[in-house]
Design a protein around this motif. Sequence first.
Motif, PDB file in Angstrom:
ATOM      1  N   GLU A 151      18.621 -13.174 -14.163  1.00  0.00           N
ATOM      2  CA  GLU A 151      19.156 -11.806 -14.038  1.00  0.00           C
ATOM      3  C   GLU A 151      18.046 -10.820 -13.656  1.00  0.00           C
ATOM      4  N   ARG A 152      16.805 -11.117 -14.071  1.00  0.00           N
ATOM      5  CA  ARG A 152      15.706 -10.169 -13.827  1.00  0.00           C
ATOM      6  C   ARG A 152      15.023 -10.360 -12.472  1.00  0.00           C
ATOM      7  N   ARG A 153      15.384 -11.441 -11.786  1.00  0.00           N
ATOM      8  CA  ARG A 153      14.779 -11.743 -10.485  1.00  0.00           C
ATOM      9  C   ARG A 153      15.074 -10.622  -9.466  1.00  0.00           C
ATOM     10  N   ALA A 154      16.255 -10.035  -9.535  1.00  0.00           N
ATOM     11  CA  ALA A 154      16.651  -8.985  -8.584  1.00  0.00           C
ATOM     12  C   ALA A 154      15.755  -7.747  -8.723  1.00  0.00           C
ATOM     13  N   ALA A 155      15.278  -7.488  -9.939  1.00  0.00           N
ATOM     14  CA  ALA A 155      14.417  -6.310 -10.148  1.00  0.00           C
ATOM     15  C   ALA A 155      13.102  -6.489  -9.397  1.00  0.00           C
ATOM     16  N   LEU A 156      12.588  -7.710  -9.380  1.00  0.00           N
ATOM     17  CA  LEU A 156      11.358  -7.970  -8.616  1.00  0.00           C
ATOM     18  C   LEU A 156      11.621  -7.745  -7.132  1.00  0.00           C
ATOM     19  N   SER A 157      12.737  -8.252  -6.662  1.00  0.00           N
ATOM     20  CA  SER A 157      13.076  -8.099  -5.246  1.00  0.00           C
ATOM     21  C   SER A 157      13.157  -6.621  -4.864  1.00  0.00           C
ATOM     22  N   ARG A 158      13.731  -5.800  -5.737  1.00  0.00           N
ATOM     23  CA  ARG A 158      13.798  -4.351  -5.472  1.00  0.00           C
ATOM     24  C   ARG A 158      12.403  -3.736  -5.454  1.00  0.00           C
ATOM     25  N   ALA A 159      11.563  -4.192  -6.384  1.00  0.00           N
ATOM     26  CA  ALA A 159      10.197  -3.648  -6.446  1.00  0.00           C
ATOM     27  C   ALA A 159       9.424  -3.968  -5.175  1.00  0.00           C
ATOM     28  N   LEU A 160       9.791  -5.055  -4.512  1.00  0.00           N
ATOM     29  CA  LEU A 160       9.073  -5.477  -3.302  1.00  0.00           C
ATOM     30  C   LEU A 160       9.614  -4.813  -2.025  1.00  0.00           C
ATOM     31  N   THR A 161      10.567  -3.912  -2.166  1.00  0.00           N
ATOM     32  CA  THR A 161      11.198  -3.290  -0.989  1.00  0.00           C
ATOM     33  C   THR A 161      10.198  -2.678   0.002  1.00  0.00           C
ATOM     34  N   PRO A 162       9.214  -1.892  -0.445  1.00  0.00           N
ATOM     35  CA  PRO A 162       8.291  -1.308   0.545  1.00  0.00           C
ATOM     36  C   PRO A 162       7.553  -2.374   1.349  1.00  0.00           C
ATOM     37  N   LEU A 163       7.179  -3.453   0.689  1.00  0.00           N
ATOM     38  CA  LEU A 163       6.501  -4.558   1.382  1.00  0.00           C
ATOM     39  C   LEU A 163       7.447  -5.198   2.399  1.00  0.00           C
ATOM     40  N   ARG A 164       8.690  -5.419   1.979  1.00  0.00           N
ATOM     41  CA  ARG A 164       9.686  -6.030   2.879  1.00  0.00           C
ATOM     42  C   ARG A 164       9.891  -5.171   4.125  1.00  0.00           C
ATOM     43  N   LEU A 165      10.029  -3.864   3.935  1.00  0.00           N
ATOM     44  CA  LEU A 165      10.252  -2.961   5.079  1.00  0.00           C
ATOM     45  C   LEU A 165       9.043  -2.957   6.015  1.00  0.00           C
ATOM     46  N   LEU A 166       7.857  -2.958   5.424  1.00  0.00           N
ATOM     47  CA  LEU A 166       6.632  -2.984   6.227  1.00  0.00           C
ATOM     48  C   LEU A 166       6.568  -4.254   7.070  1.00  0.00           C
ATOM     49  N   LEU A 167       6.891  -5.381   6.446  1.00  0.00           N
ATOM     50  CA  LEU A 167       6.749  -6.672   7.132  1.00  0.00           C
ATOM     51  C   LEU A 167       7.854  -6.920   8.149  1.00  0.00           C
ATOM     52  N   GLN A 168       8.865  -6.047   8.155  1.00  0.00           N
ATOM     53  CA  GLN A 168       9.834  -6.095   9.255  1.00  0.00           C
ATOM     54  C   GLN A 168       9.253  -5.450  10.508  1.00  0.00           C
ATOM     55  N   GLU A 169       8.207  -4.656  10.313  1.00  0.00           N
ATOM     56  CA  GLU A 169       7.623  -3.908  11.429  1.00  0.00           C
ATOM     57  C   GLU A 169       6.317  -4.495  11.941  1.00  0.00           C
ATOM     58  N   GLN A 170       5.634  -5.294  11.126  1.00  0.00           N
ATOM     59  CA  GLN A 170       4.326  -5.818  11.525  1.00  0.00           C
ATOM     60  C   GLN A 170       4.076  -7.128  10.780  1.00  0.00           C
ATOM     61  N   PRO A 171       3.289  -8.022  11.377  1.00  0.00           N
ATOM     62  CA  PRO A 171       3.123  -9.350  10.769  1.00  0.00           C
ATOM     63  C   PRO A 171       2.318  -9.363   9.468  1.00  0.00           C
ATOM     64  N   PHE A 172       1.382  -8.445   9.306  1.00  0.00           N
ATOM     65  CA  PHE A 172       0.560  -8.430   8.087  1.00  0.00           C
ATOM     66  C   PHE A 172       0.477  -6.997   7.548  1.00  0.00           C
ATOM     67  N   ILE A 173       0.117  -6.866   6.288  1.00  0.00           N
ATOM     68  CA  ILE A 173      -0.097  -5.538   5.721  1.00  0.00           C
ATOM     69  C   ILE A 173      -1.210  -4.853   6.513  1.00  0.00           C
ATOM     70  N   GLY A 174      -2.203  -5.648   6.931  1.00  0.00           N
ATOM     71  CA  GLY A 174      -3.310  -5.128   7.732  1.00  0.00           C
ATOM     72  C   GLY A 174      -2.936  -4.821   9.171  1.00  0.00           C
ATOM     73  N   GLY A 175      -1.727  -5.121   9.575  1.00  0.00           N
ATOM     74  CA  GLY A 175      -1.299  -4.875  10.962  1.00  0.00           C
ATOM     75  C   GLY A 175      -1.107  -6.193  11.689  1.00  0.00           C
ATOM     76  N   GLU A 176      -1.810  -6.368  12.803  1.00  0.00           N
ATOM     77  CA  GLU A 176      -1.686  -7.615  13.572  1.00  0.00           C
ATOM     78  C   GLU A 176      -2.352  -8.791  12.862  1.00  0.00           C
ATOM     79  N   GLY A 177      -3.352  -8.490  12.060  1.00  0.00           N
ATOM     80  CA  GLY A 177      -4.056  -9.548  11.330  1.00  0.00           C
ATOM     81  C   GLY A 177      -4.193  -9.174   9.866  1.00  0.00           C
ATOM     82  N   PRO A 178      -4.554 -10.137   9.017  1.00  0.00           N
ATOM     83  CA  PRO A 178      -4.633  -9.882   7.582  1.00  0.00           C
ATOM     84  C   PRO A 178      -5.909  -9.142   7.174  1.00  0.00           C
ATOM     85  N   LEU A 179      -5.790  -8.365   6.123  1.00  0.00           N
ATOM     86  CA  LEU A 179      -6.931  -7.696   5.499  1.00  0.00           C
ATOM     87  C   LEU A 179      -6.884  -7.993   3.992  1.00  0.00           C
ATOM     88  N   PHE A 180      -7.831  -7.444   3.262  1.00  0.00           N
ATOM     89  CA  PHE A 180      -7.878  -7.726   1.823  1.00  0.00           C
ATOM     90  C   PHE A 180      -6.581  -7.315   1.129  1.00  0.00           C
TER      91      PHE A 180
END
Length: 229
Positions: A151-180
Amino acid sequence: LAIILYDLVGADDRRFSPFCWRARMALAHKGLDFETRPTRFTEIGRIADGSQNRVPVIEDGAQMVADSWTIAEHLETAYPQRPSLFGDTGGKHLARFVKHWVEAIVQPAIITLVVKDVYDRVLPEDKDYFRRSREGRFGKSLEDVQSGRDERRAALSRALTPLRLLLQEQPFIGGEGPLFADYITFGALQWPRVASPFRLVNDDDPIAAWFERCLDLHGGVGRAMPAAA
Ligand SMILES: N[C@@H](CCC(=O)N[C@@H](CS)C(=O)NCC(=O)O)C(=O)O
């Protein structure tokens, strides 16, 4: 001379510490020669001069550096000619935001979903310490902390929303490639991958695709660690 990484170890040589994964990925990103020293929870106090109570710790020649963030800063300063972990000065400050988000929101949500599974995979010598310290922190048994996780798994998924939206726009948080910042977040998900059979992210989630990309980085250093069955 290879850099030494003191790396938390569980049963079957599992390396599950999210913080140690940050350091390992940072070393791999820099293309540095390193070896890991498997270290149990109850052995951390025996590292080098005995002043440490957490891992990761690295020994880079004569220098001992503790704390995953400080290790990344050290590597960036000591090896400026190698690929950058932060991109630029602004990138380092943004990475700090990611660190706080992962430590304040993401990892606390994950631990309650997998803590008993982690306990099941720590070495026998560490079990009493792990149970006592974590139950003291939560004020209840590991079994009670983890129960009701479906039941609590959905709360984690909601917490990850900003990351999910970002990764729909670019392959890595760092942009084209990974960063720390990618490695900070990757560590948070590699930890349950290695220490628990519970699936936290759906296969069709952009976060899952990004995580697979991270597992393949730097010769597949992340994927080489088997997932828990
Ligand atoms: N701020 C530290 C945190 C490191 C940390 O909490 N490491 C955990 C392993 S994931 C640890 O060593 N715990 C020792 C213990 O619980 O006794 C960092 O970023 O490296």
